[in-house]
Write a protein that holds these residues in place. Structure first.
Motif, PDB file in Angstrom:
ATOM      1  N   TYR A 142      48.937  23.227 -19.230  1.00 50.85           N
ATOM      2  CA  TYR A 142      48.263  23.833 -20.367  1.00 50.85           C
ATOM      3  C   TYR A 142      47.320  24.928 -19.888  1.00 50.85           C
ATOM      4  CZ  TYR A 142      50.055  20.012 -23.187  1.00 50.85           C
ATOM      5  OH  TYR A 142      50.869  19.116 -23.837  1.00 50.85           O
ATOM      6  N   GLU A 143      47.140  25.900 -20.716  1.00 52.90           N
ATOM      7  CA  GLU A 143      46.304  27.061 -20.410  1.00 52.90           C
ATOM      8  C   GLU A 143      44.905  26.661 -19.958  1.00 52.90           C
ATOM      9  OE1 GLU A 143      44.812  31.046 -22.860  1.00 52.90           O
ATOM     10  OE2 GLU A 143      45.753  29.386 -23.922  1.00 52.90           O
ATOM     11  N   TYR A 144      44.337  25.599 -20.503  1.00 50.78           N
ATOM     12  CA  TYR A 144      42.977  25.201 -20.159  1.00 50.78           C
ATOM     13  C   TYR A 144      42.879  24.486 -18.816  1.00 50.78           C
ATOM     14  CZ  TYR A 144      44.492  20.688 -22.095  1.00 50.78           C
ATOM     15  OH  TYR A 144      45.172  19.544 -22.366  1.00 50.78           O
ATOM     16  N   GLN A 165      50.076  29.330 -27.988  1.00 48.15           N
ATOM     17  CA  GLN A 165      49.301  28.545 -28.940  1.00 48.15           C
ATOM     18  C   GLN A 165      50.100  27.356 -29.503  1.00 48.15           C
ATOM     19  OE1 GLN A 165      47.623  31.182 -31.882  1.00 48.15           O
ATOM     20  NE2 GLN A 165      46.620  32.448 -30.336  1.00 48.15           N
ATOM     21  N   TRP A 174      46.148  26.141 -27.573  1.00 48.86           N
ATOM     22  CA  TRP A 174      46.286  26.629 -26.201  1.00 48.86           C
ATOM     23  C   TRP A 174      47.753  26.922 -25.900  1.00 48.86           C
ATOM     24  CZ3 TRP A 174      41.734  26.885 -23.327  1.00 48.86           C
ATOM     25  CH2 TRP A 174      40.645  26.179 -23.841  1.00 48.86           C
TER      26      TRP A 174
END
Length: 195
Positions: A142-144, A165, A174
């Motif tokens: 995931y992006e985070y 997203q 995300w």
């Protein structure tokens, strides 16, 4: 959980690197694995493996991951002191197609900062290609999860696409990032892979 009780016996490591070692999953560490599963920064894969009712019990996840030859998992240990700091593994191994999903999870925040996951990722990648004879690995992050992404990239994985997203966490959408690595060609990280 860095107590003497959590340190493997001599010879208990399967793969030894410069700063980390990989050893088999251990039933007595199931509560620690469960704690890592609740860490927001590396949440993704551990909550998606296993059925929802299994995820409520530490033993359920452990049993699921050790019951099949389609999964190969290791506990990551910091060599200095033998502290367990995370997990690395292969999921849904297809030996005929020589492919698998790669997973890396450093649950100890201090070890994320020390970038010990990058070495663990390289060790697992080399194990997949040389010991198991696999050719293609992919991973999802995931992006985070900046630590997981950095570890995968340092291990030679490269982003090949992302779903924008597509994952809601903490009230925000995300990106889901897909990475891949192939055996058998030169790269910036060394001759072991073509990623």
């Amino acid at each position: 959980m860095g107590s003497a009780a959590s340190v493997p016996e001599p010879g208990g490591y399967s793969v030894i690197g410069r700063r980390v070692a990989l050893g088999p999953l251990r039933r007595e560490l199931a509560p620690l694995y469960e704690t890592w599963r609740g860490n927001f920064t590396t949440l993704r894969p551990l909550f998606e493996l296993g059925e929802p009712d299994e995820l409520d019990q530490p033993e359920g996840w452990y049993e699921e991951m050790t019951a099949s030859d389609e999964h190969v998992w290791f506990t990551i240990y910091e060599l200095a002191g033998g502290k367990p700091i995370g997990m690395v593994g292969l999921i849904d191994i297809d030996y005929q197609e020589r492919a698998a999903e790669f997973f890396l999870h450093v649950g100890e925040v201090a070890s994320q900062a020390a970038d010990l996951g990058s070495e663990a990722g390289r060790l697992m990648r080399d194990y997949a290609f040389h010991a198991l004879g696999l050719n293609s690995l992919f991973s999802m992050a995931y992006e985070y999860s900046l630590s997981e992404l950095r570890c995968c990239e340092t291990a030679g994985f490269r982003e090949f696409t992302r779903q924008r997203q597509a994952h809601l966490v903490g009230g925000r959408l995300w990106d889901v990032i897909y990475l891949e690595c192939l055996a058998g060609g030169p790269t910036a990280t060394g001759p072991a892979s073509s990623c």
